[in-house]
Design an enzyme around this catalytic site. Structure first.
Site, PDB file in Angstrom:
ATOM      1  N   CYS A 235      51.243 -35.930 -59.528  1.00 49.33           N
ATOM      2  CA  CYS A 235      51.398 -36.634 -60.802  1.00 49.33           C
ATOM      3  C   CYS A 235      50.781 -35.894 -61.980  1.00 49.33           C
ATOM      4  CB  CYS A 235      50.852 -38.054 -60.692  1.00 49.33           C
ATOM      5  SG  CYS A 235      49.150 -38.178 -60.127  1.00 49.33           S
TER       6      CYS A 235
ATOM      7  N   ASP B  32      40.499 -18.837 -61.324  1.00 46.58           N
ATOM      8  CA  ASP B  32      39.476 -19.650 -60.683  1.00 46.58           C
ATOM      9  C   ASP B  32      38.144 -18.931 -60.822  1.00 46.58           C
ATOM     10  OD1 ASP B  32      39.763 -22.302 -59.255  1.00 46.58           O
ATOM     11  OD2 ASP B  32      38.393 -21.287 -57.901  1.00 46.58           O
ATOM     12  N   ILE B  33      37.121 -19.470 -60.220  1.00 49.18           N
ATOM     13  CA  ILE B  33      35.766 -18.995 -60.470  1.00 49.18           C
ATOM     14  C   ILE B  33      35.551 -17.542 -60.060  1.00 49.18           C
ATOM     15  CG2 ILE B  33      34.865 -19.824 -58.252  1.00 49.18           C
ATOM     16  CD1 ILE B  33      32.324 -20.674 -59.827  1.00 49.18           C
TER      17      ILE B  33
ATOM     18  N   ARG C 246      42.192 -23.754 -59.747  1.00 51.39           N
ATOM     19  CA  ARG C 246      43.112 -23.516 -58.641  1.00 51.39           C
ATOM     20  C   ARG C 246      42.868 -24.524 -57.533  1.00 51.39           C
ATOM     21  NH1 ARG C 246      42.052 -18.347 -56.825  1.00 51.39           N
ATOM     22  NH2 ARG C 246      42.670 -17.552 -58.866  1.00 51.39           N
ATOM     23  N   SER C 247      42.541 -25.755 -57.907  1.00 52.22           N
ATOM     24  CA  SER C 247      42.339 -26.794 -56.898  1.00 52.22           C
ATOM     25  C   SER C 247      43.664 -27.133 -56.232  1.00 52.22           C
ATOM     26  CB  SER C 247      41.746 -28.049 -57.530  1.00 52.22           C
ATOM     27  OG  SER C 247      42.721 -28.730 -58.293  1.00 52.22           O
TER      28      SER C 247
ATOM     29  N   ALA D 286      40.921 -31.829 -67.731  1.00 61.13           N
ATOM     30  CA  ALA D 286      39.602 -32.065 -67.162  1.00 61.13           C
ATOM     31  C   ALA D 286      38.995 -33.324 -67.764  1.00 61.13           C
ATOM     32  CB  ALA D 286      38.694 -30.861 -67.418  1.00 61.13           C
TER      33      ALA D 286
END
Length: 299
Positions: free
Chosen positions: A157, A215-216, A192-193, A270
């Protein structure tokens, strides 16, 4: 050549962009369900304030859109049984679990427990598009559940909400065939979850964009069906981008306004403010700052 700097930013209303889709939902329910609307069940098994807020927004949105909603708060050790009971309950049409529940805690069945729960939701009741069936189809760019193409796959979603926002702002070229409407666009996704960043990057790449997945500890270039590590910095990726999507779950992260080219669209999914650009609007001409990952559907 750098694009000319415009004096002001433009804040974009997610609520306005969502309204045509919400009206379509309300109309479909009225025409197809009559006095017995579909029922969405929310399962809450944690004390996370963000999860509770998400559940509250879900309830408000369902009320506005004439969907029956029930929130069941359960102990996490009872969540698996509650989920299987809901899968088998014909009066329940959709299920949503509010994560995190177990975090990275391993599962008896392999992998982590939260991933196992996502994959245990029946595809016929998965409203978030996060079970294995829908995830697999997304990454393989399979858009329909049947050969006749009468039933679209459910998409995650929050990533889908970003796509709809980009469509509303003309980032998608609707004159091109489906699957190629972002051709020529460069987009950076900072996160990048498995729930937001990775599926969003894949969706955008499958629609023709060149996507920098940040990402990190790494940056990858994602194009349709391909993911290749790059030595580009986040600054370089952002400066090249037509769109920057921020999904970093940390108050410490801030996007440097100097990395934003004029006329770039910024989307923040976020829970935290991640840019000081509003204090220096020379760098941002189109700005979207949403209060949470669910605000497109639940403003």
């Amino acid at each position: 050549a750098p694009r000319s700097i415009m004096a002001n930013y433009k804040k974009i209303s997610a609520k306005a962009a969502s309204e045509p889709y919400r009206e379509e939902i309300r109309s479909a329910i009225e025409n197809n369900y009559g006095t017995r609307p579909p029922k969405l069940l929310g399962l809450l098994a944690n004390d996370d304030p963000a999860a509770k807020s998400y559940a509250d927004w879900t309830g408000k949105a369902c009320e506005d859109d004439k969907i029956e909603y029930e929130l069941r708060e359960v102990q996490k050790e009872n969540l698996e049984a509650a989920l299987h009971a809901a899968n088998d309950d014909p009066t329940i049409h959709g299920i949503i679990i509010y994560y995190p529940v177990f975090g990275a805690e391993p599962s008896f069945y392999g992998g982590c427990m939260d991933d196992y729960l996502r994959d245990s939701i029946s595809p016929t009741k998965d409203v978030e598009g996060l079970c294995h069936t829908y995830r697999s189809n997304l990454y393989r760019n399979v858009r329909y559940m049947d050969e006749a193409k009468t039933q679209k796959c459910v998409l995650p979603c929050t990533p889908l909400s970003v796509v709809k926002l980009l469509e509303s702002q003309g980032e998608y070229d609707m004159s091109k065939p489906s699957g190629n409407r972002l051709a020529g666009k460069t987009i950076t996704v900072v996160n990048r979850s498995e729930v937001v960043g990775r599926p969003l990057a894949a969706l955008l790449a499958n629609d023709g964009a060149t996507v920098y997945s940040v990402d990190i500890d790494s940056i990858y270039v994602m194009q349709r069906g391909r993911m290749v590590r790059t030595d580009k910095t986040q600054e370089n990726a952002c400066l090249e981008s037509d769109v920057i999507v921020l999904g970093v779950p940390s108050k410490a992260y801030k996007l440097n306004p100097a990395w934003i080219s004029p006329n770039t669209m910024i989307v923040n999914v976020a829970s935290f403010k991640v840019s000081s650009a509003r204090k220096d609007p020379r760098y941002v001409c189109r700005l979207l700052s949403t209060p949470s990952s669910s605000s497109f559907f639940f403003p």
